[in-house]
Design an enzyme around this catalytic site. Structure first.
Site, mmCIF file in Angstrom:
data_model
loop_
_atom_site.group_PDB
_atom_site.id
_atom_site.type_symbol
_atom_site.label_atom_id
_atom_site.label_comp_id
_atom_site.label_asym_id
_atom_site.label_seq_id
_atom_site.Cartn_x
_atom_site.Cartn_y
_atom_site.Cartn_z
ATOM 1 N N GLY A 14 41.041 43.067 43.625
ATOM 2 C CA GLY A 14 41.192 42.859 42.064
ATOM 3 C C GLY A 14 42.682 42.321 41.219
ATOM 4 N N GLY A 16 42.377 41.150 38.023
ATOM 5 C CA GLY A 16 42.500 41.738 36.528
ATOM 6 C C GLY A 16 43.921 41.734 36.091
ATOM 7 C CG PHE A 17 45.046 42.754 32.172
ATOM 8 C CD1 PHE A 17 45.963 41.361 32.052
ATOM 9 C CD2 PHE A 17 43.565 42.849 31.228
ATOM 10 C CE1 PHE A 17 45.121 40.918 30.859
ATOM 11 C CE2 PHE A 17 43.575 41.950 30.434
ATOM 12 C CZ PHE A 17 43.800 40.747 29.884
ATOM 13 C CB VAL A 83 36.636 45.924 48.363
ATOM 14 C CG1 VAL A 83 36.634 46.552 49.327
ATOM 15 C CG2 VAL A 83 37.179 44.432 48.819
ATOM 16 C CD GLU A 174 37.695 42.241 19.437
ATOM 17 O OE1 GLU A 174 38.383 42.314 18.912
ATOM 18 O OE2 GLU A 174 37.478 41.875 20.510
ATOM 19 C CG ASP A 304 39.265 49.268 32.383
ATOM 20 O OD1 ASP A 304 40.423 49.312 32.478
ATOM 21 O OD2 ASP A 304 38.491 48.340 32.056
#
Ligand SMILES: Cc1cc2nc3c(=O)[nH]c(=O)nc-3n(C[C@H](O)[C@H](O)[C@H](O)COP(=O)(O)OP(=O)(O)OC[C@H]3O[C@@H](n4cnc5c(N)ncnc54)[C@H](O)[C@@H]3O)c2cc1C
Length: 451
Positions: A14, A16-17, A83, A174, A304
């Site tokens: 992953g 991501g952040f 994966v 948003e 997450d």
């Protein structure tokens, strides 16, 4: 140690952040080599997905090639693969096409996926907003609806301009605000024959307030801003079913719509189900304070996909800042492990939370004590924080140009309908929606949506 070159090998799933934060910290150590695996060749900036969906930013403003991010770091090897399996005992991951990577330390950072809470039809018929692909699909659906109505205004009576947004958290709020702004400003300028006054935006949440983690004052502020922008708030109400051409609310109302936007919740990425590890709340992997999995030495979960305990032992929220910092701490603990030093418990540095509600309207709770700011000031703070968090300089510059363009021209950003398949609609495919002029049989509040 890796038998190949004497360096320790870390595999991160992953980009991501969390994965990026971990890889960037590990890459500083020449005794480590990193394999970073992602099913996309880019890092995506999730907090701004709604701006792509509502044509304020271009996809390239919020996505950055992972190979470019690590171009200057020889010890990071980026692999494009999905994966599908993990063997925590041997610290091996396997891709859908059968390739395997074995590591000295393994970091699972595969993020979240939408949770439809088994709502009938939601998976197939709604538009979630959790990936760049989701955002471009939604953008094409929204623009596609405007094109349909531009050519055939009678489709408005069949729900073509009804937008149903599920979930009153940051994603729902948003996107509701941005869609309302789009309908008020850029749509009338571009679709001169379209009756924007006929459009309706419904924002639903089972709870009694929007943006629940903020203060009561903030709840009142966000409700007022959205109501002033003609967003119809339905608190204490959820969606029971999503059809191809309608949404049924929990109060029995049936609304004709071709655009249900799902911001109703998240659960751990599918990978968490396929790794033979115990899962906790939200299907996430429960980690110890040092971010390792209990009884699985050398296997970490961050961001997450993990339930990361906070100071009160409750899991921290799924936020970009938690993900980034947990990735960095996991990297430090991996390096400590390689050097035979003790691990450090993760200590989250809470810098506050913020949400954009629409043009010139935002809420920010800044600093450790969550000092609350509303309006233009919060809007500017939001712009600054998001620009500074973006991965590459080019992304920042392009996003700032798009934001500036929108602010001064009021024409919005790139209105590009690039997913023709999503814009195609069979207006006869939903038996729950009666022909125009006839009230929907199952609706307890028919007047609101199906004329
Ligand atoms: C619409 C939206 C708005 C948000 N707004 C904010 C905000 O304003 N502020 C804030 O702090 N947070 C916000 N968040 C939350 C924040 O974006 C997440 O907490 C953060 O992205 C989590 O980072 P991560 O690295 O754990 O997961 P992700 O960023 O989701 O990254 C996971 C990565 O793993 C990859 N991956 C997944 N499964 C596999 C697999 N099987 N094989 C290979 N690769 C895989 C994915 O492609 C992805 O690149 C928002 C989230 C969303 C969805």
């Amino acid at each position: 140690m890796s038998p190949s070159d004497g360096r320790h090998h870390v595999v991160i799933v992953g980009g991501g952040f969390a994965g990026l934060g971990c890889a960037q910290r590990l890459a500083d150590d020449d005794n480590v080599r990193i394999t970073l695996i992602d099913r996309n060749n880019y890092h995506q900036f999730q907090p701004l997905l709604y701006q792509v969906a509502t044509s304020l930013l271009a996809p390239s403003d919020i996505a950055h090639s992972l190979r470019e991010v690590f171009a200057g770091q020889d010890n990071v090897d980026v692999k494009l693969a999905e994966v599908s399996g993990v063997d925590p005992a041997t610290k091996t991951v396997r891709s859908t096409d059968g390739e395997e990577w074995t590591a000295d330390a393994l970091v699972l950072a595969a993020g979240s996926q939408p949770n439809f809470f088994r709502t009938p039809g939601a998976d197939e018929n709604s538009f979630p907003l959790y990936s760049l692909d989701n955002a471009t699909r939604l953008r094409s659906r929204i623009l596609g609806l405007f094109e349909h109505v531009d050519r055939n205004p009678s489709l408005t009576e069949r729900g073509a301009l009804n937008f149903v947004i599920v979930g009153g958290g940051p994603t729902g709020v948003e996107v509701a605000g941005a869609l309302a702004d789009m309908l008020a400003m850029s749509v009338p300028a571009e679709y001169r024959d379209l009756d924007v006054g006929a459009a309706r935006i419904y924002l639903l949440d089972y709870g009694d307030a929007l943006l629940k983690p903020f203060s009561e004052k903030a709840h009142a502020y966000v409700a007022k801003v959205l109501t002033d922008r003609k967003v119809e708030l339905r608190l204490g109400t959820g969606v029971k079913e999503v059809g191809t051409g309608h949404a049924q609310f929990s109060d029995g109302a049936v609304v004709a719509t071709r655009c249900v936007i799902w911001g109703g919740g998240i659960e751990a990425a599918a990978l968490a189900q396929n790794c033979g590890l115990a899962r906790g709340h939200g299907g996430r992997l429960d980690v110890q304070p040092d971010l390792a999995l209990a009884g699985r030495p050398g296997v970490y979960a961050v961001g997450d996909i993990a339930n990361i305990p906070g100071p009160d032992k409750q899991p921290l929220p799924q936020l970009g800042s938690v993900a980034l910092q947990s990735g960095q701490t996991a990297a430090e603990n991996i390096l400590a492990e390689f050097e035979g030093k003790p691990a450090t418990p993760f200590a989250y540095r809470d810098k506050g939370i913020m949400a954009m509600i629409g043009r010139g309207a935002a809420i920010a709770e800044v600093g450790k004590n969550h000092h609350e700011v509303h309006g233009q000031l919060a809007h500017m703070a939001w712009l600054g924080v998001h620009a500074s968090l973006m991965t590459g300089t080019r992304d920042k510059v392009e996003a700032i140009i798009d934001w500036g363009w929108d602010r001064f021209t009021k024409t919005g950003g790139p209105h590009v309908l690039d997913r023709g398949d999503v814009a195609e609609i069979n207006w006869e495919d939903d038996p729950a929606i009666s022909p125009p002029g006839v009230t929907a049989a199952r609706s307890s509040r028919p007047a609101e949506a199906v004329p």
